[in-house]
Write an enzyme that holds these catalytic residues in place. Structure first.
Site, PDB file in Angstrom:
ATOM      1  N   ASP A  70       0.648  -1.351  -0.104  1.00  0.00           N
ATOM      2  CA  ASP A  70       0.043  -0.130  -0.114  1.00  0.00           C
ATOM      3  C   ASP A  70       0.823   1.388  -0.013  1.00  0.00           C
ATOM      4  OD1 ASP A  70      -1.832  -1.865   0.420  1.00  0.00           O
ATOM      5  OD2 ASP A  70      -2.703  -1.262   2.110  1.00  0.00           O
TER       6      ASP A  70
ATOM      7  N   ASP B  60      -4.704  -0.675  -1.880  1.00  0.00           N
ATOM      8  CA  ASP B  60      -5.906  -0.530  -1.461  1.00  0.00           C
ATOM      9  C   ASP B  60      -6.951   0.218  -2.405  1.00  0.00           C
ATOM     10  OD1 ASP B  60      -6.420  -1.035   1.298  1.00  0.00           O
ATOM     11  OD2 ASP B  60      -6.813   0.983   2.051  1.00  0.00           O
TER      12      ASP B  60
ATOM     13  N   HIS C  28     -17.708   3.019   0.896  1.00  0.00           N
ATOM     14  CA  HIS C  28     -17.075   1.647   1.407  1.00  0.00           C
ATOM     15  C   HIS C  28     -17.372   1.829   2.919  1.00  0.00           C
ATOM     16  CE1 HIS C  28     -14.430  -1.649   2.857  1.00  0.00           C
ATOM     17  NE2 HIS C  28     -14.422  -1.754   1.624  1.00  0.00           N
TER      18      HIS C  28
ATOM     19  N   HIS D  38     -10.749   7.102   1.534  1.00  0.00           N
ATOM     20  CA  HIS D  38      -9.138   7.189   1.055  1.00  0.00           C
ATOM     21  C   HIS D  38      -9.363   5.874   0.251  1.00  0.00           C
ATOM     22  CE1 HIS D  38      -9.393   3.804   4.126  1.00  0.00           C
ATOM     23  NE2 HIS D  38      -8.347   3.233   3.545  1.00  0.00           N
TER      24      HIS D  38
ATOM     25  N   LYS E 262      -7.043  -4.760  -2.565  1.00  0.00           N
ATOM     26  CA  LYS E 262      -7.568  -5.122  -1.618  1.00  0.00           C
ATOM     27  C   LYS E 262      -8.762  -3.984  -0.957  1.00  0.00           C
ATOM     28  CE  LYS E 262      -3.796  -4.337   1.249  1.00  0.00           C
ATOM     29  NZ  LYS E 262      -4.620  -3.476   2.005  1.00  0.00           N
TER      30      LYS E 262
ATOM     31  N   CYS F 169      -1.832  -2.663   7.776  1.00  0.00           N
ATOM     32  CA  CYS F 169      -1.637  -3.615   6.591  1.00  0.00           C
ATOM     33  C   CYS F 169      -0.573  -4.533   6.713  1.00  0.00           C
ATOM     34  CB  CYS F 169      -2.179  -2.939   5.428  1.00  0.00           C
ATOM     35  SG  CYS F 169      -3.703  -2.291   5.111  1.00  0.00           S
TER      36      CYS F 169
END
Length: 199
Positions: free
Chosen positions: A10, A48, A54, A83, A108, A153
């Protein structure tokens, strides 16, 4: 090196200074990550990649603020600022990241109803991303993880990597942490206890 892979977690604009969810000093690791990329024969990136609206975004939970926790069907979920929305400049890799030799990009958090910290599983710890199977088919046995953020992460990916039977190292000098409520110490201790090598 044939049996080793570098997993870059990420390293995206929204997690760097000026982004929607900046990790302090996130941009500082780019030169070191670039150097490591050149040293490894196998490189995998994670990204990401959230749809708008979301469920991990505080904005989708009326009355809730970023960094509060809510209960989801799969357990506790930290709420974040919006984000890494699919196709946005914030979701793009840091412009200085030399990622052209990467063999695979694992995206992801692509399903609206569930977040995904780990490179291996969504946060239900049951839905795989396919990364473990890919690495096994390539004969990879040892993983080195770098990126953002150490205590989210990167840590969740490292813990799952060990559980999947990979010899796993986290290069702490090539990571940066959010450190939300002591999460950095908690997750580094958890990684160490699980058998992740921290260097």
């Amino acid at each position: 090196m044939d049996r080793q892979a570098l997993i870059v977690i990420d390293l995206q604009n929204d997690f760097c200074p000026g982004g929607a969810l900046p990790v302090a000093g996130g941009h500082e690791i780019v030169p070191l990550v670039n150097d490591l990329i050149q040293r490894f024969d196998h490189v995998v990136l994670t990204q990401d990649w959230h749809p708008a609206g979301h469920s991990s975004f505080a904005s989708t939970h009326p009355g809730k603020q970023p960094f509060e926790t809510v209960q989801m069907p799969y357990g506790g979920q930290t709420l974040w600022p919006d984000h890494c929305i699919q196709g946005s400049s914030g979701a793009a890799f840091h412009p200085a990241l030399q990622c052209t030799k990467a063999e695979m990009v694992i995206r992801k958090g692509v399903r609206t109803a569930i977040d995904s910290y780990s490179a291996f599983y969504e946060n239900d710890h049951a839905t795989p991303t396919g990364l473990a199977g890919y690495l096994r088919e390539r004969g990879i046995e040892e993983l080195t993880l770098v990126g953002l953020a150490t205590d989210y992460c990167v840590a969740y990916s490292a813990l799952d990597a060990v559980q999947q039977g990979f010899h796993t190292t986290v290069r702490l000098d090539a990571c940066r942490a959010i450190d939300l409520g002591g999460s950095l110490k908690q997750m580094t201790d958890t990684m160490r206890e699980a058998g992740v090598r921290l260097v």
